[in-house]
Design an enzyme around this catalytic site. Structure first.
Site, short mmCIF file in Angstrom:
data_model
loop_
_atom_site.label_atom_id
_atom_site.label_comp_id
_atom_site.label_asym_id
_atom_site.label_seq_id
_atom_site.Cartn_x
_atom_site.Cartn_y
_atom_site.Cartn_z
N ASP A 11 38.02 38.78 43.76
CA ASP A 11 38.82 37.56 43.86
C ASP A 11 38.13 36.39 43.15
O ASP A 11 36.90 36.27 43.21
CB ASP A 11 39.02 37.23 45.35
N ASN A 36 50.93 41.18 44.30
CA ASN A 36 50.64 40.55 43.01
C ASN A 36 51.83 40.54 42.04
O ASN A 36 51.82 39.82 41.04
CB ASN A 36 49.45 41.23 42.31
C1 FPP Z 1 41.76 38.01 41.46
O1 FPP Z 1 41.60 36.83 40.78
C2 FPP Z 1 41.90 39.20 40.65
C3 FPP Z 1 43.05 39.93 40.52
C4 FPP Z 1 44.38 39.51 40.92
C5 FPP Z 1 43.03 41.25 40.01
C6 FPP Z 1 42.78 41.37 38.56
C7 FPP Z 1 41.52 42.04 38.38
C8 FPP Z 1 40.96 42.15 37.19
C9 FPP Z 1 41.56 41.62 35.95
C10 FPP Z 1 39.79 42.94 37.06
C11 FPP Z 1 40.26 44.13 36.31
C12 FPP Z 1 39.62 45.32 36.67
C13 FPP Z 1 39.85 46.47 36.03
C14 FPP Z 1 39.21 47.68 36.56
C15 FPP Z 1 40.67 46.58 34.81
P1 FPP Z 1 42.67 35.70 41.09
O2 FPP Z 1 43.59 35.62 39.91
O3 FPP Z 1 43.34 35.94 42.39
O4 FPP Z 1 41.76 34.44 41.17
P2 FPP Z 1 42.10 33.05 41.89
O5 FPP Z 1 42.28 33.35 43.36
O6 FPP Z 1 40.89 32.22 41.61
O7 FPP Z 1 43.34 32.53 41.25
#
Ligand code: FPP
Length: 239
Positions: free
Chosen positions: A16, A64
């Site tokens: 996160d 998501n």
């Molecule tokens: C959270 O950050 C992350 C995600 C929603 C998932 C996406 C994950 C990745 C891109 C890593 C990818 C991994 C692989 C294995 C390809 P957020 O957007 O929720 O952050 P925020 O809460 O600060 O907005």
């Protein structure tokens, strides 16, 4: 009293804070996810080196889908890029890839590449990398119930052993350690059934900054815990 002296057999991570990491630097959210992907890649290698047998990454939750379409598209593009770029490395490291979640609803190209990498790495044994994709813990539990119902099991036959066979993680141990970055103190529908006895580690560190030193800190913290699995005073050593 048992101390968790070993390396956890199964680490599950809620990655996160990509967006906040980017915002702090005046970058786009895309750049945050790109940096987060690099962090995930390094973590996979480090866990494999340390002898972790199962690593689960919460890559895309069912919730998501409600993010802007462009962001969803970018996350799957990054996933495809990661998988294509890492296939040989996964094979070299003897890492098997699996998916926790409903594959059928994923974009076509992501599904194709995931299927290809899962097939090619199916014989790898040193570590299992589970990507939780289009994942929902509640839905996983309901799906398991449906699976048991479809098999025609009667009440008394619905044991814990029968139930866990219906989960996406069938055949894998429960997570010993669940890590969540970015200061949020929630489970967010992650591995609800499997988390029953997991130790939790929360850090303010934003996901792209979760490097090898941060992992060391999480492991040191885990190793200092006493795990009793609901019992008192007994020696219970984690795997
Ligand atoms: C959270 O950050 C992350 C995600 C929603 C998932 C996406 C994950 C990745 C891109 C890593 C990818 C991994 C692989 C294995 C390809 P957020 O957007 O929720 O952050 P925020 O809460 O600060 O907005």
């Amino acid at each position: 009293m048992a101390e968790a002296t070993g390396i956890p057999a199964h680490i599950a991570v809620i990655m996160d804070g990509n967006g906040r990491w980017a915002q702090k630097r005046g970058l786009s959210r895309s750049e945050g996810h790109r940096a987060g992907t690099r962090t995930a890649k390094a973590l996979v290698t480090r866990c494999r080196e340390l002898g972790v047998r199962h690593l689960t990454l919460y890559t895309f939750s069912r919730e998501n889908w409600s993010r802007p379409k462009d962001e969803v598209g970018l996350i799957f593009d990054l996933l495809v890029e990661y998988l294509r770029g890492e296939l040989q490395s996964l094979l070299d490291q003897d890492i098997r890839l699996t998916v926790l979640g409903e594959l059928a609803d994923l974009p076509f190209v992501a599904r194709q590449v995931l299927s290809m990498v899962m097939e090619k790495t199916a014989g790898c044994r040193s570590m299992t990398l589970n990507l939780a994709l289009n994942y929902s813990g509640r839905e996983e539990i309901l799906r398991a119930c449906r699976g048991l119902a479809e098999k025609g099991l009667r009440g008394a036959e619905i044991t814990e052993a029968a139930f866990v066979q219906e989960l996406y993680t069938a055949g894998q141990p429960d997570p010993d350690l669940i890590i969540r970055t970015s200061g949020e103190l929630r489970l967010s529908n992650y591995l609800l059934f499997q988390a029953a006895y997991a130790e939790f580690y929360f850090t303010e560190t934003l996901w792209p900054d979760f490097d090898a030193a941060e992992l060391e800190r999480a492991l040191a913290d885990y190793q200092s815990r006493q795990r009793r699995f609901g019992k008192t005073g007994e020696q219970v050593l984690p795997g």
